[in-house]
Design a protein around this motif. Structure first.
Motif, PDB file in Angstrom:
ATOM      1  N   ARG A  70       0.726  -0.858   0.079  1.00 21.76           N
ATOM      2  CA  ARG A  70      -0.034   0.105   0.181  1.00 21.76           C
ATOM      3  C   ARG A  70       0.853   1.577  -0.203  1.00 21.76           C
ATOM      4  O   ARG A  70       0.520   2.444  -0.532  1.00 21.76           O
ATOM      5  CB  ARG A  70      -0.731   0.089   1.061  1.00 21.76           C
ATOM      6  N   ASP A  73       2.408   1.644  -2.996  1.00 22.80           N
ATOM      7  CA  ASP A  73       1.377   2.498  -4.214  1.00 22.80           C
ATOM      8  C   ASP A  73       1.125   4.169  -4.108  1.00 22.80           C
ATOM      9  O   ASP A  73       0.735   4.916  -4.716  1.00 22.80           O
ATOM     10  CB  ASP A  73      -0.061   1.638  -4.205  1.00 22.80           C
ATOM     11  N   LYS A 262      -8.834   4.192  -8.093  1.00 24.92           N
ATOM     12  CA  LYS A 262      -7.708   3.074  -7.243  1.00 24.92           C
ATOM     13  C   LYS A 262      -8.611   2.362  -6.242  1.00 24.92           C
ATOM     14  O   LYS A 262     -10.032   3.154  -5.426  1.00 24.92           O
ATOM     15  CB  LYS A 262      -6.957   4.447  -6.398  1.00 24.92           C
ATOM     16  N   MET A 263      -8.719   0.827  -6.018  1.00 20.72           N
ATOM     17  CA  MET A 263      -8.775  -0.165  -5.134  1.00 20.72           C
ATOM     18  C   MET A 263      -8.827   0.276  -3.807  1.00 20.72           C
ATOM     19  O   MET A 263      -6.865   0.540  -3.165  1.00 20.72           O
ATOM     20  CB  MET A 263      -8.479  -1.867  -5.306  1.00 20.72           C
ATOM     21  N   ALA A 268      -9.845  -4.231  -1.484  1.00 19.62           N
ATOM     22  CA  ALA A 268      -9.426  -5.403  -2.292  1.00 19.62           C
ATOM     23  C   ALA A 268      -9.910  -6.892  -1.426  1.00 19.62           C
ATOM     24  O   ALA A 268      -9.771  -7.764  -2.379  1.00 19.62           O
ATOM     25  CB  ALA A 268      -7.693  -5.425  -1.678  1.00 19.62           C
ATOM     26  N   SER A 404      -3.467  -1.330  -8.469  1.00 21.03           N
ATOM     27  CA  SER A 404      -3.341  -1.603  -6.957  1.00 21.03           C
ATOM     28  C   SER A 404      -2.682  -2.785  -7.114  1.00 21.03           C
ATOM     29  O   SER A 404      -2.554  -3.808  -5.789  1.00 21.03           O
ATOM     30  CB  SER A 404      -5.032  -2.197  -7.158  1.00 21.03           C
ATOM     31  N   THR A 407      -0.277  -2.715  -3.780  1.00 18.67           N
ATOM     32  CA  THR A 407      -1.367  -3.466  -2.618  1.00 18.67           C
ATOM     33  C   THR A 407      -1.768  -5.067  -2.694  1.00 18.67           C
ATOM     34  O   THR A 407      -1.676  -5.919  -1.927  1.00 18.67           O
ATOM     35  CB  THR A 407      -2.646  -2.745  -2.529  1.00 18.67           C
TER      36      THR A 407
END
Length: 483
Positions: A70, A73, A262-263, A268, A404, A407
């Motif tokens: 994360r 990202d 963005k997820m 997720a 993503s 992540t």
């Protein structure tokens, strides 16, 4: 598209990722190649103590992976990778000072050299104190190493997704992932001899410093493909050939600019694809880490080879794992020659690779013939793991939006780290129990019975992981519904 000749700068980036992964695995190996012959005489560790150190490294690595992806990202590839390798290089180097710190805590002598620290520790009458303090200090150093190393694969997979189209990502991943093998190859031919010549502390400092050298190259060589002057229009078009697909979620803001959705981190976990990747990593990462951390101890405990005597055995073992590069090529063959989609091609390849670790069932039974038989078998199983690993990483790019990738890589890495913790901690406990009770199992006694049990677990892990993955995501199913 353009008729301009295709530049190939993407492979320079792949080379940087390869060297970073090589350094990553060199840093991990220093402890496994020095603890039996160089560190135990000073600190009096047992298998369980080493298992605690490696187990805690694994669980911290696991937890850090969950957030490292994360963070990469969020920070983006360049800064994320710099922070990652900087932290783990510091962690690698501070292992060397655990002896001095042990001396300082137990005897009050802090401002001493490495050899003087050994002399002061030798005067401590309470061995249990020496063990407790030294193990705690090595755990601290290992935690710093784990936090930094957790960022390697999320950053590398993200860079691969930025510089390669989907059909080439498996091959590119297998190349940079081969850095793990090269690191494991170089380790036994360098680390024990550095430790023998200059002390175990020097091996941590010299190997750890390589990361700082790599950072200089990364700063000057890495930019996004569309910003890099050495990526021409033809190469950029090739890289971006599948840039906006059903799995690349885009929106257009009021000004007309394209933005990628963005997820969310919590979001997720809504997807079966996330769980399939996590299960595949949980079931198999621990096998590789067991080979990495325990093979030198295995050759020492079962075959009485010290770290310099076993150097060529370990070198040959990891030389065999270079066969894993085939793992990146095989799905491309299935896609190009059999018309499969990338996910189907990767899953077919992974099923093939899942059968090879079954050979580890015969490592211990045939080991009485020659030590080279288990060495070859572990090498083949290691090659199968690395081929499997290259393809399971590439399934992320098949299924998830580029924004993503890090992540999801982190989530899977966390699951793999938990699996590695269980096998490393469990191995230490089992091996000491096997020796203390002279455990008898399937015709083996003592430490040999312990290794046979762990080898048996390693043998079936990949097939179990593949079946669960296939059950969760039976067909190609890219994410198309990001909220």
């Amino acid at each position: 598209m353009t008729s301009q000749p295709l530049s190939n700068y993407r492979w320079s980036i792949c080379a940087l990722l390869f060297f970073a992964t090589t350094i990553n695995y060199l840093d991990r190996q220093v402890l496994s190649l020095t603890w039996k012959d160089f560190i135990v005489p000073e600190f009096h560790w047992r298998n369980n103590d080493y298992g605690n150190i490696t187990g805690i490294f694994s669980i911290v690595y696991a937890g850090s992976m969950l957030f490292a992806g994360r963070l990469v990202d969020w920070m983006d590839t360049k800064r994320g990778y710099l922070w990652s390798i900087g932290i783990w290089s510091v962690g690698a180097c501070i292992h060397a000072y655990c002896g001095i710190a042990t001396s300082g805590i137990l005897t009050g002598n802090w401002f001493v050299g490495f050899e003087e620290a050994k002399e002061h520790i030798a005067t401590v009458g309470d061995i249990a104190q020496v063990v407790s303090v030294s193990v705690t200090l090595f755990i601290f150093a290992r935690i710093v190493l784990a936090i930094g190393e957790a960022g390697n694969f999320p950053a590398a997979i993200k860079a691969t997704a930025e510089y390669f189209p989907k059909k080439d990502r498996g091959f590119a991943t297998s190349i940079f992932n081969a850095g793990a093998t090269v690191g494991a190859l170089a380790a036994p031919l360098t680390i024990p001899f550095i430790a023998a010549a200059y002390g175990w502390e020097a091996s941590f400092v010299i190997i750890g410093a390589l990361g700082f050298v790599w950072m200089g190259f990364w700063i000057f060589m890495y930019k996004k493909p569309h910003e890099h002057p050495r990526v021409n229009a033809a190469e950029l078009a090739y890289i971006q050939q599948d840039d906006v697909t059903d799995s690349e979620q885009v929106t257009t803001n009021p000004g007309g600019a394209v933005q990628r959705k963005k997820m969310s981190f919590a979001g997720a976990f809504r997807y079966r694809q996330t769980w399939a990747f996590a299960v595949g990593k949980f079931m198999t990462d621990g096998v590789w880490w067991f080979f990495l951390f325990w093979t030198p101890a295995y050759l020492s405990s079962v075959y009485n080879l010290d770290s310099t005597e076993s150097a060529w055995h370990i070198f040959f073992l990891y030389a065999l794992t270079l066969l894993s590069i085939i793992g990146g090529w095989l799905p491309t063959y299935f896609v190009d020659k059999q018309g499969m989609n990338p996910y189907a091609g990767r899953m077919k390849a992974m099923l093939i690779f899942a059968f090879f670790p079954l050979l580890t069932l015969f490592a211990q039974p045939l080991g009485h013939i020659s030590v080279w038989i288990p060495v070859v078998i572990i090498g083949i199983a290691g090659a199968a793991h690395q081929a499997w690993s290259a393809n399971i990483f590439s399934t992320i790019g098949d299924m998830f939006p580029r924004s993503s990738v890090a992540t999801i890589t982190g989530i899977g890495g966390m699951a793999g780290g938990v699996g590695a913790f269980l096998i490393n901690k469990g191995s230490g406990v089992l091996f000491d129990y096997s020796v203390d009770t002279n455990l008898k199992f399937m015709g083996f006694e003592g430490i040999e019975s312990g290794y046979f049990i762990i080898f048996s677990i390693c043998a079936v892990s990949y097939l179990i992981g593949w079946v669960i993955m296939k059950s969760l995501v039976p067909h190609y199913a890219p994410i198309t519904d990001i909220d």
